[in-house]
Structures are given as C-alpha cells and as structure tokens.
Design a protein around this motif. Structure first.
Motif, PDB file in Angstrom:
ATOM      1  N   ILE A   1      11.477   6.214 -12.373  1.00 46.98           N
ATOM      2  CA  ILE A   1      10.631   6.440 -11.195  1.00 46.98           C
ATOM      3  C   ILE A   1      10.532   5.169 -10.373  1.00 46.98           C
ATOM      4  O   ILE A   1      10.681   5.179  -9.146  1.00 46.98           O
ATOM      5  N   ALA A   2      10.270   4.053 -11.056  1.00 45.13           N
ATOM      6  CA  ALA A   2      10.148   2.775 -10.354  1.00 45.13           C
ATOM      7  C   ALA A   2      11.437   2.406  -9.638  1.00 45.13           C
ATOM      8  O   ALA A   2      11.416   1.918  -8.498  1.00 45.13           O
ATOM      9  N   GLU A   3      12.566   2.635 -10.281  1.00 45.71           N
ATOM     10  CA  GLU A   3      13.852   2.269  -9.686  1.00 45.71           C
ATOM     11  C   GLU A   3      14.177   3.141  -8.486  1.00 45.71           C
ATOM     12  O   GLU A   3      14.669   2.649  -7.464  1.00 45.71           O
ATOM     13  N   VAL A   4      13.901   4.429  -8.569  1.00 48.50           N
ATOM     14  CA  VAL A   4      14.146   5.332  -7.445  1.00 48.50           C
ATOM     15  C   VAL A   4      13.312   4.911  -6.234  1.00 48.50           C
ATOM     16  O   VAL A   4      13.770   4.994  -5.081  1.00 48.50           O
ATOM     17  N   LEU A   5      12.096   4.433  -6.494  1.00 47.72           N
ATOM     18  CA  LEU A   5      11.207   4.025  -5.409  1.00 47.72           C
ATOM     19  C   LEU A   5      11.498   2.607  -4.917  1.00 47.72           C
ATOM     20  O   LEU A   5      10.879   2.147  -3.953  1.00 47.72           O
ATOM     21  N   GLY A   6      12.418   1.914  -5.577  1.00 47.97           N
ATOM     22  CA  GLY A   6      12.766   0.559  -5.166  1.00 47.97           C
ATOM     23  C   GLY A   6      11.697  -0.471  -5.486  1.00 47.97           C
ATOM     24  O   GLY A   6      11.601  -1.503  -4.804  1.00 47.97           O
ATOM     25  N   LEU A   7      10.895  -0.226  -6.533  1.00 43.34           N
ATOM     26  CA  LEU A   7       9.826  -1.148  -6.896  1.00 43.34           C
ATOM     27  C   LEU A   7      10.354  -2.279  -7.765  1.00 43.34           C
ATOM     28  O   LEU A   7      11.398  -2.159  -8.409  1.00 43.34           O
ATOM     29  N   ARG A   8       9.615  -3.369  -7.779  1.00 40.76           N
ATOM     30  CA  ARG A   8      10.013  -4.554  -8.545  1.00 40.76           C
ATOM     31  C   ARG A   8       9.409  -4.484  -9.949  1.00 40.76           C
ATOM     32  O   ARG A   8       8.207  -4.652 -10.116  1.00 40.76           O
ATOM     33  N   THR A   9      10.256  -4.247 -10.928  1.00 43.52           N
ATOM     34  CA  THR A   9       9.783  -4.097 -12.297  1.00 43.52           C
ATOM     35  C   THR A   9       9.879  -5.442 -13.026  1.00 43.52           C
ATOM     36  O   THR A   9      10.727  -5.640 -13.893  1.00 43.52           O
ATOM     37  N   ALA A  10       9.001  -6.345 -12.646  1.00 43.70           N
ATOM     38  CA  ALA A  10       8.968  -7.682 -13.237  1.00 43.70           C
ATOM     39  C   ALA A  10       7.521  -8.076 -13.461  1.00 43.70           C
ATOM     40  O   ALA A  10       6.624  -7.643 -12.721  1.00 43.70           O
ATOM     41  N   VAL A  11       7.289  -8.905 -14.479  1.00 41.78           N
ATOM     42  CA  VAL A  11       5.935  -9.388 -14.760  1.00 41.78           C
ATOM     43  C   VAL A  11       5.667 -10.625 -13.912  1.00 41.78           C
ATOM     44  O   VAL A  11       6.523 -11.508 -13.791  1.00 41.78           O
TER      45      VAL A  11
ATOM     46  N   ALA B   1       0.834  -1.204   0.000  1.00 43.46           N
ATOM     47  CA  ALA B   1       0.000   0.000   0.000  1.00 43.46           C
ATOM     48  C   ALA B   1       0.871   1.258   0.000  1.00 43.46           C
ATOM     49  O   ALA B   1       0.593   2.221  -0.723  1.00 43.46           O
ATOM     50  N   ALA B   2       1.925   1.260   0.813  1.00 42.80           N
ATOM     51  CA  ALA B   2       2.810   2.420   0.863  1.00 42.80           C
ATOM     52  C   ALA B   2       3.502   2.636  -0.475  1.00 42.80           C
ATOM     53  O   ALA B   2       3.631   3.775  -0.946  1.00 42.80           O
ATOM     54  N   GLU B   3       3.945   1.546  -1.108  1.00 42.96           N
ATOM     55  CA  GLU B   3       4.594   1.671  -2.413  1.00 42.96           C
ATOM     56  C   GLU B   3       3.613   2.154  -3.474  1.00 42.96           C
ATOM     57  O   GLU B   3       3.965   2.971  -4.330  1.00 42.96           O
ATOM     58  N   LEU B   4       2.389   1.663  -3.407  1.00 45.02           N
ATOM     59  CA  LEU B   4       1.366   2.092  -4.359  1.00 45.02           C
ATOM     60  C   LEU B   4       1.089   3.586  -4.222  1.00 45.02           C
ATOM     61  O   LEU B   4       1.015   4.311  -5.221  1.00 45.02           O
ATOM     62  N   GLU B   5       0.949   4.058  -3.003  1.00 40.29           N
ATOM     63  CA  GLU B   5       0.679   5.476  -2.774  1.00 40.29           C
ATOM     64  C   GLU B   5       1.845   6.339  -3.262  1.00 40.29           C
ATOM     65  O   GLU B   5       1.636   7.385  -3.899  1.00 40.29           O
ATOM     66  N   THR B   6       3.058   5.906  -2.978  1.00 36.99           N
ATOM     67  CA  THR B   6       4.227   6.670  -3.421  1.00 36.99           C
ATOM     68  C   THR B   6       4.327   6.685  -4.942  1.00 36.99           C
ATOM     69  O   THR B   6       4.669   7.705  -5.546  1.00 36.99           O
ATOM     70  N   LEU B   7       4.019   5.549  -5.567  1.00 35.82           N
ATOM     71  CA  LEU B   7       4.045   5.484  -7.031  1.00 35.82           C
ATOM     72  C   LEU B   7       3.003   6.420  -7.629  1.00 35.82           C
ATOM     73  O   LEU B   7       3.294   7.157  -8.584  1.00 35.82           O
ATOM     74  N   MET B   8       1.786   6.406  -7.091  1.00 37.04           N
ATOM     75  CA  MET B   8       0.744   7.302  -7.603  1.00 37.04           C
ATOM     76  C   MET B   8       1.156   8.759  -7.470  1.00 37.04           C
ATOM     77  O   MET B   8       0.998   9.562  -8.390  1.00 37.04           O
ATOM     78  N   ASP B   9       1.687   9.099  -6.311  1.00 38.06           N
ATOM     79  CA  ASP B   9       2.171  10.477  -6.100  1.00 38.06           C
ATOM     80  C   ASP B   9       3.243  10.842  -7.122  1.00 38.06           C
ATOM     81  O   ASP B   9       3.201  11.927  -7.725  1.00 38.06           O
ATOM     82  N   SER B  10       4.197   9.948  -7.323  1.00 37.67           N
ATOM     83  CA  SER B  10       5.320  10.236  -8.216  1.00 37.67           C
ATOM     84  C   SER B  10       4.861  10.362  -9.671  1.00 37.67           C
ATOM     85  O   SER B  10       5.308  11.255 -10.396  1.00 37.67           O
TER      86      SER B  10
END
Length: 236
Positions: free
Chosen positions: A223-233, A119-128
């Motif tokens: 953006i995804a990399e800065v936020l530390g998100l997992r960019t995988a399918v 949830a925290a990652e989702l909110e940060t991604l939406m903001d970004s």
C-alpha cells in the motif's frame, strides 16, 4: 459525524483509557501498547516491557515542560529503565520503538514506518488502510505545538483510531486525559489532517508507524509503495 473507526478501535480505546496517564517520558511505549490492543489477540506486552525492548531512557531531573501544565509525574516502570545522560536523551526514538514493538511481540507484529507524510498523503493512506482487509494500528510521532491548543511543545507519540474521509480529521488517543475533547473518550480528540501532517513533518521530519500482524507486512508495504510514500524511520 462521519467518523469511521479502525476495526480494532474499541480495544485501542479500552487499553488507552485503562492506562491513562502515561508514565513520564514513555509516550512511545504507552501509545504502542494501546495500538497493539487493536490487532493482537494474545497477551499484549506491558508499557514497561515495550519501553525496555525499545531502549527507552528516563531523566529524573526537572522535566515540567515535558508534560502539559498541571499533570502529575508518574514513574511506573522506571526502575527497569536506564537513566539518560541529559533531558534531551530521555524518551524513546522512533527506530527504538520499531525494534521494541517487533521484539516484545516475538515478531508476531511488524511495523511499517511512513516518514513525513503530507496532508494529502496522510488522507490517502488512511483511506487505503481502511478500505483494505488489513488488521492495523497506527502510532504517530508528532510535535505537539501543531496539535493542541495549549502552551506545550515537545516531541510526542499518540495512537490513532479513526478517520473522517469527509472532513479529513484523524481520531487521536492521546496519553493524557486532559488533552481530550468533551464528548469523546478520555484523552481523545479529532485532529485535522493538515495539522497532523505539520506535526509529523516538523523538526526535519517525523512520521507514523503502521502496525500489522507479521503475515500482513508485505501487504502494508505494498500500500505504501503504491502511494509513493517514504517507508523509512526518521531520526528525531
């Protein structure tokens, strides 16, 4: 209400409303077509074209549980698709949808997958995303039991079109008008980020797809990399 909409939200909602309800078992291509309307200023592939490009498969047997109760079966485009070997093989995989979106748009659109965000990652991604200059669309792959107040539990794709940074709610354009909230466009409702994150982490993990013009792919990845998100399918 402090809901902020994506820059292409009006086009997304127009495309989604005009296409309701989804062709049975084709929620992925349906939601992708709606999301593309918000970022593409040329001809958008049809739901059937996206389904063919995505390798979607259909099962003609009894599939009552695949739809909300009382929703009629729509089989538009089925004559162009392969038949699934069993109900579990019907529909569209996330990897297939990624390939289908990029292929059906002649690679004018790129897709950045974000796997199982909290949830925290989702909110940060939406903001970004909303603070960026990107032209973007979002398609979420969810388990419905976390998101709707009815007895319906399937893997499902929906398009997102807005975000409320104060409440953490995400505006969703679903594929059936019956799933909308009174006072919102057909099939639309607000979903708490906690519920949406739970729906995207269920069953071993699902996620969301960020659609951008091909020239903005690196910026979206950044953006995804800065936020530390997992960019995988994901595989579900």
């Amino acid at each position: 209400m402090s809901l902020k909409t994506f820059s292409g939200a009006a086009a997304v909602l127009a495309a989604q409303s005009a296409s309701l309800p989804q062709p049975d078992q084709l929620c992925g291509p349906f939601s992708a077509a709606a999301a593309l309307a918000g970022i593409v200023d040329v001809r958008i592939p049809t739901i059937t074209e996206l389904a063919v490009a995505s390798g979607s498969m259909v099962w003609a047997g009894h599939t009552g549980a695949a739809r909300p109760a009382g929703v009629a079966v729509v089989r538009t485009g089925w004559n162009s698709l392969e038949s699934a070997a069993d109900p579990g093989a019907a529909g569209t995989s996330a990897s297939g949808l990624v390939a289908g979106i990029e292929g059906a748009t002649d690679h004018a659109v790129a897709v950045v997958p974000i796997s199982a965000p909290t949830a925290a990652e989702l909110e940060t991604l939406m903001d970004s995303l909303m603070c960026s200059t990107l032209h973007f669309g979002v398609v979420c792959n969810v388990r419905t039991r976390f998101m709707v107040d009815i007895d319906w539990d399937v893997g499902h794709f929906v398009a997102a079109w807005g975000y409320d940074e104060h409440t953490g709610e995400v505006a969703i354009a679903d594929t059936y008008a019956e799933l909308g909230t009174v006072g919102m466009p057909p099939g639309c409702r607000l979903v708490p980020s906690t519920a949406l994150a739970d729906a995207m982490t269920a069953d071993g993990g699902r996620g969301l797809l960020v659609l951008v013009p091909a020239g903005e792919r690196d910026a979206a990845l950044g953006i995804a990399e800065v936020l530390g998100l997992r960019t995988a399918v994901w595989s579900t």
